[in-house]
Scaffold this motif. Sequence first.
Motif, mmCIF file in Angstrom:
data_model
loop_
_atom_site.group_PDB
_atom_site.id
_atom_site.type_symbol
_atom_site.label_atom_id
_atom_site.label_comp_id
_atom_site.label_asym_id
_atom_site.label_seq_id
_atom_site.Cartn_x
_atom_site.Cartn_y
_atom_site.Cartn_z
ATOM 1 N N SER A 119 -5.497 5.523 -7.724
ATOM 2 C CA SER A 119 -4.119 5.846 -7.362
ATOM 3 C C SER A 119 -3.294 6.198 -8.593
ATOM 4 C CB SER A 119 -3.487 4.664 -6.630
ATOM 5 O OG SER A 119 -2.133 4.903 -6.359
ATOM 6 N N GLN A 178 0.835 -1.202 0.000
ATOM 7 C CA GLN A 178 0.000 0.000 0.000
ATOM 8 C C GLN A 178 0.869 1.251 0.000
ATOM 9 O OE1 GLN A 178 -2.724 0.299 3.280
ATOM 10 N NE2 GLN A 178 -3.763 2.065 2.421
ATOM 11 N N THR A 203 -11.159 9.061 0.582
ATOM 12 C CA THR A 203 -10.085 8.081 0.397
ATOM 13 C C THR A 203 -10.101 7.621 -1.054
ATOM 14 O OG1 THR A 203 -11.491 6.178 0.904
ATOM 15 C CG2 THR A 203 -10.359 7.250 2.775
ATOM 16 N N MET A 204 -9.044 6.963 -1.465
ATOM 17 C CA MET A 204 -8.988 6.447 -2.834
ATOM 18 C C MET A 204 -10.069 5.399 -3.055
ATOM 19 S SD MET A 204 -5.011 6.410 -3.748
ATOM 20 C CE MET A 204 -3.953 7.670 -3.082
ATOM 21 N N GLU A 205 -10.370 4.639 -2.020
ATOM 22 C CA GLU A 205 -11.432 3.634 -2.120
ATOM 23 C C GLU A 205 -12.786 4.315 -2.326
ATOM 24 O OE1 GLU A 205 -13.125 -0.097 0.493
ATOM 25 O OE2 GLU A 205 -11.099 0.607 0.852
ATOM 26 N N GLY A 265 -12.995 5.625 -5.801
ATOM 27 C CA GLY A 265 -13.218 4.498 -6.699
ATOM 28 C C GLY A 265 -14.685 4.113 -6.773
ATOM 29 N N SER A 314 -11.396 0.728 -9.498
ATOM 30 C CA SER A 314 -10.655 0.209 -8.344
ATOM 31 C C SER A 314 -9.846 1.314 -7.663
ATOM 32 C CB SER A 314 -9.705 -0.908 -8.779
ATOM 33 O OG SER A 314 -8.652 -0.369 -9.547
ATOM 34 N N LYS A 315 -9.467 1.030 -6.436
ATOM 35 C CA LYS A 315 -8.610 1.951 -5.682
ATOM 36 C C LYS A 315 -7.279 2.137 -6.396
ATOM 37 C CE LYS A 315 -6.861 0.507 -1.688
ATOM 38 N NZ LYS A 315 -6.719 0.162 -0.257
ATOM 39 N N HIS A 323 0.289 3.870 -3.165
ATOM 40 C CA HIS A 323 -0.556 5.037 -2.929
ATOM 41 C C HIS A 323 0.244 6.240 -2.450
ATOM 42 C CE1 HIS A 323 -3.919 2.482 -3.640
ATOM 43 N NE2 HIS A 323 -3.495 1.656 -2.720
#
Length: 129
Positions: free
Chosen positions: A114, A37, A98-100, A103, A109-110, A41
Motif C-alpha cells: 500500500s 483499511q 489485491t495488495m495482499e 505482497g 506485507s499488504k 489502502h
Amino acid sequence: MNDIVVIEYNGEQVSVPKEVADFLEQDRKREQAQEKQDQRHLSKSEFETVLFCSDSVRRPVEDTVLRNLRLENLRKAVGNLDDQGQDLISLRYGGELTMEEIGKVYGISKMAVSKRLKKLHEKLRNSVS
C-alpha cells in the motif's frame, strides 16, 4: 438460560443477553477494521480519477481526445518508473491483484504494498498534472 451482561451503550450501562453483547462487540471491531483499511489502502477509483476527471461537460469528441491525451501522458509517466514500480502498477491494475496477493509475490506485507503504491500514485499524479 441466557446470560445477561452489562455493557455501555450510547454512554449508558445497559443489561443485554450475552449473545447481543458479543454481536455488538464483533460489529464494533469490524467497523474499526474497515475504517483502518479505508484509511490505509487506496482504491482503484481514486487512482483512475486522474484519467477521467472532468470539471465541465464536453462534447464526445473532446472527451475522447482529452482521455487519449491523459492516457498517453500516464503511459509515459509509467514508462519512466523503475522496473519495480512498473511491475507494481502492472500487477495492481493490469493483473487486478489485491495488495495482499502482490505482497505474497514480493514477500512483503499488504501495508508495504500500500505504501509503495501510494508513493507511485503521487509520483504519477505529479508527472501527469
